[in-house]
Design an enzyme around this catalytic site. Structure first.
Site, PDB file in Angstrom:
ATOM      1  N   ARG A  46      38.416 -66.083  41.906  1.00  0.00           N
ATOM      2  CA  ARG A  46      37.162 -65.917  42.658  1.00  0.00           C
ATOM      3  C   ARG A  46      37.090 -64.503  43.225  1.00  0.00           C
ATOM      4  O   ARG A  46      36.019 -63.910  43.314  1.00  0.00           O
ATOM      5  CB  ARG A  46      37.037 -66.973  43.763  1.00  0.00           C
ATOM      6  CG  ARG A  46      35.781 -66.832  44.610  1.00  0.00           C
ATOM      7  CD  ARG A  46      35.285 -68.141  45.242  1.00  0.00           C
ATOM      8  NE  ARG A  46      36.350 -68.963  45.796  1.00  0.00           N
ATOM      9  CZ  ARG A  46      37.059 -68.677  46.890  1.00  0.00           C
ATOM     10  NH1 ARG A  46      36.809 -67.580  47.575  1.00  0.00           N
ATOM     11  NH2 ARG A  46      38.011 -69.484  47.307  1.00  0.00           N
ATOM     12  N   TYR A 103       9.727 -62.898  38.773  1.00  0.00           N
ATOM     13  CA  TYR A 103      10.383 -64.121  38.317  1.00  0.00           C
ATOM     14  C   TYR A 103      10.185 -65.247  39.341  1.00  0.00           C
ATOM     15  O   TYR A 103      10.483 -65.077  40.532  1.00  0.00           O
ATOM     16  CB  TYR A 103      11.866 -63.829  38.096  1.00  0.00           C
ATOM     17  CG  TYR A 103      12.610 -65.011  37.577  1.00  0.00           C
ATOM     18  CD1 TYR A 103      12.357 -65.494  36.293  1.00  0.00           C
ATOM     19  CD2 TYR A 103      13.540 -65.683  38.354  1.00  0.00           C
ATOM     20  CE1 TYR A 103      13.024 -66.607  35.808  1.00  0.00           C
ATOM     21  CE2 TYR A 103      14.215 -66.792  37.875  1.00  0.00           C
ATOM     22  CZ  TYR A 103      13.949 -67.247  36.609  1.00  0.00           C
ATOM     23  OH  TYR A 103      14.604 -68.347  36.127  1.00  0.00           O
ATOM     24  N   ASP A 175      14.981 -55.123  39.902  1.00  0.00           N
ATOM     25  CA  ASP A 175      15.439 -56.097  38.910  1.00  0.00           C
ATOM     26  C   ASP A 175      15.141 -55.490  37.540  1.00  0.00           C
ATOM     27  O   ASP A 175      13.982 -55.358  37.147  1.00  0.00           O
ATOM     28  CB  ASP A 175      14.700 -57.423  39.127  1.00  0.00           C
ATOM     29  CG  ASP A 175      15.164 -58.519  38.162  1.00  0.00           C
ATOM     30  OD1 ASP A 175      15.588 -58.189  37.041  1.00  0.00           O
ATOM     31  OD2 ASP A 175      15.078 -59.708  38.534  1.00  0.00           O
ATOM     32  N   LYS A 200      19.702 -62.919  29.973  1.00  0.00           N
ATOM     33  CA  LYS A 200      18.624 -62.510  29.073  1.00  0.00           C
ATOM     34  C   LYS A 200      19.142 -61.482  28.068  1.00  0.00           C
ATOM     35  O   LYS A 200      20.016 -61.796  27.284  1.00  0.00           O
ATOM     36  CB  LYS A 200      17.448 -61.993  29.915  1.00  0.00           C
ATOM     37  CG  LYS A 200      17.123 -62.864  31.139  1.00  0.00           C
ATOM     38  CD  LYS A 200      16.645 -64.263  30.776  1.00  0.00           C
ATOM     39  CE  LYS A 200      16.548 -65.225  31.962  1.00  0.00           C
ATOM     40  NZ  LYS A 200      15.823 -64.776  33.127  1.00  0.00           N
TER      41      LYS A 200
HETATM   42  C1  LIG Z   1      15.843 -65.098  34.489  1.00  0.00           C
HETATM   43  C2  LIG Z   1      15.555 -64.075  35.480  1.00  0.00           C
HETATM   44  C3  LIG Z   1      16.171 -64.087  36.732  1.00  0.00           C
HETATM   45  C4  LIG Z   1      17.117 -65.191  37.135  1.00  0.00           C
HETATM   46  O1  LIG Z   1      18.282 -65.171  36.371  1.00  0.00           O
HETATM   47  P1  LIG Z   1      19.145 -66.478  36.010  1.00  0.00           P
HETATM   48  O2  LIG Z   1      20.232 -65.906  35.182  1.00  0.00           O
HETATM   49  O3  LIG Z   1      18.242 -67.424  35.287  1.00  0.00           O
HETATM   50  O4  LIG Z   1      19.617 -67.056  37.287  1.00  0.00           O
HETATM   51  C5  LIG Z   1      15.895 -63.057  37.613  1.00  0.00           C
HETATM   52  N1  LIG Z   1      15.039 -62.051  37.286  1.00  0.00           N
HETATM   53  C6  LIG Z   1      14.426 -62.029  36.096  1.00  0.00           C
HETATM   54  C7  LIG Z   1      13.505 -60.903  35.777  1.00  0.00           C
HETATM   55  C8  LIG Z   1      14.653 -63.016  35.150  1.00  0.00           C
HETATM   56  O5  LIG Z   1      14.029 -62.976  33.969  1.00  0.00           O
END
Ligand SMILES: *Cc1c(COP(=O)(O)O)cnc(C)c1O
Length: 382
Positions: A46, A103, A175, A200
């Site tokens: 962890r 998101y 992000d 992604k």
């Molecule tokens: C999918 C996504 C998230 C969240 O990520 P997870 O891996 O599903 O928890 C945050 N920001 C964007 C732009 C995303 O496409």
């Protein structure tokens, strides 16, 4: 080294004991200590795990950052991030200015969860700097943007937002999930923190969840590491390895996603049943010049309005190659209905103001043959 080389090779050379070319999966929870007060640098997974550490260094390297932290999902990363901006202990709130079109899970986490703990949020169209400026107040600690935004593909000026918030002593969080470090490096334009959903494009195969925070802020290094270790939303050794493996082909995949995205956007735009297409790579995208200035390319994300609500159901039922599923950025092309799937948590007025209506579909063009994707769209749109 060129970023294509960095994607393939990262910070890893080979295993010094065996010569293994691939990073070993250190599937171990605990690490033996040679003696009291002695450590190999690893105690308990962890806190740190060797496979995860290589991944964290790799993502930091790609973003030009000093520090990288890998979380069990993108939301795990976002959740750790916000705690860097705690409400004042004397009462009062910590205010954050957010992209209104972002998101849905991030919206839900902040609006329905952190709003209970002394955080306040303003949801604005951050592609319009006057709205960002108007939303800033004395308790604003950060601006949090997605660019391009999800699902409307609006582009926000990273450098301008950094300047606005730095003048007030706050931080800019970007992000960068949609463009990845292959196409965009927000830290180079003044952002303080970059977040990724590694689920992604970074891992890229629709097979694992992962999340990242990368940054070069000395003052945040310990608090963020403590948050990761204390809350425990850290990425597992095997998922770290899958993500490392995905990143090796990031350059190839992003180039192909971009080609397929551009192909699908052009084709959809010429279809009589399609009213409007949102893709950052279209020459007449409202912020094409800004995209060109702050990013090196485009992704495979194409949103579009169909003319008739009934077409939504028909398309989602009829697609064969393209899968009706709610993620993006993987090898397989996926299509989603943001109103119901990714943006269901956002209240109707905010959602409609952002442009997420009941005729909006979002395609994540994969890396299949572009003509096959178009043929599938063609038969589904009918
Ligand atoms: C999918 C996504 C998230 C969240 O990520 P997870 O891996 O599903 O928890 C945050 N920001 C964007 C732009 C995303 O496409």
């Amino acid at each position: 080294m060129n970023r294509e080389t960095l994607c393939v090779r990262g910070t890893w050379r080979f295993d010094s004991a065996t010569g293994a070319v691939s990073v070993p999966v250190y599937q171990s929870a605990a690490f033996r200590h040679p003696g009291v007060g002695e450590t190999t640098g690893f105690d308990y997974s962890r806190s740190a795990n060797p496979t995860r550490s290589i991944l964290e260094e790799t993502v930091a390297l790609l973003e030009g950052a000093r520090y990288g932290l890998a979380f069990s999902s993108g939301m795990g990363a976002v959740s750790a991030m916000i705690k860097l901006f705690p409400p004042p202990s004397s009462g009062g709130v910590s205010h954050l200015v957010m992209s209104g079109d972002l998101y849905g899970g991030t919206y839900r986490l902040f609006h329905e969860y952190y709003a209970r703990y002394g955080y306040a949020f303003s949801w604005v169209d951050t592609s319009d700097l006057s709205q960002v400026e108007a939303a800033l107040g004395p308790s604003t600690r950060a601006i949090f943007i997605e660019t391009p935004s999800n699902p409307m593909m609006k582009v926000t000026d990273i450098g301008a937002c950094a300047e606005l918030i730095h003048r007030r002593g706050g931080s800019l969080v970007v992000d960068n999930t949609f463009l990845t470090p292959y196409f965009q490096n927000p830290l180079d334009r003044g952002a303080d923190f970059v977040i990724h959903s590694g689920t992604k494009y970074l891992s890229g195969h629709n097979d694992t969840l992962a999340g990242f925070i990368v940054h070069s802020r000395e003052d945040a290094a310990v608090p963020l590491r403590e948050a990761q270790k204390s809350e425990g939303a850290c990425l597992s050794p095997f998922d770290s390895w899958l993500t490392l493996r995905g990143i090796k082909t990031l350059a190839l995949r992003m180039e192909k996603h971009q080609r397929n995205g551009a192909l699908a956007a052009e084709w959809l735009r010429n279809h009589p049943q399609v009213e409007r297409v949102f893709y950052t790579g279209l020459a007449d995208h409202p912020q094409a010049a800004l995209s060109a200035a702050q990013a090196r390319g485009h992704n495979g994300m194409v949103s579009f309005y169909v003319r008739d609500r009934a077409l939504v159901d028909r398309i989602l039922r009829r697609v064969k190659l393209i899968l009706f599923a709610e993620s993006l950025g993987g090898a397989e092309s996926l299509i989603t209905f943001p109103l119901v799937q990714t943006h269901g948590a956002i209240p109707e007025d905010l959602r409609l103001a952002a442009g997420v209506n009941d005729r909006l579909l979002r395609l994540s063009a994969g890396i299949e043959d572009g003509a096959d994707i178009i043929a599938d769209l063609d038969q589904a749109l009918g």
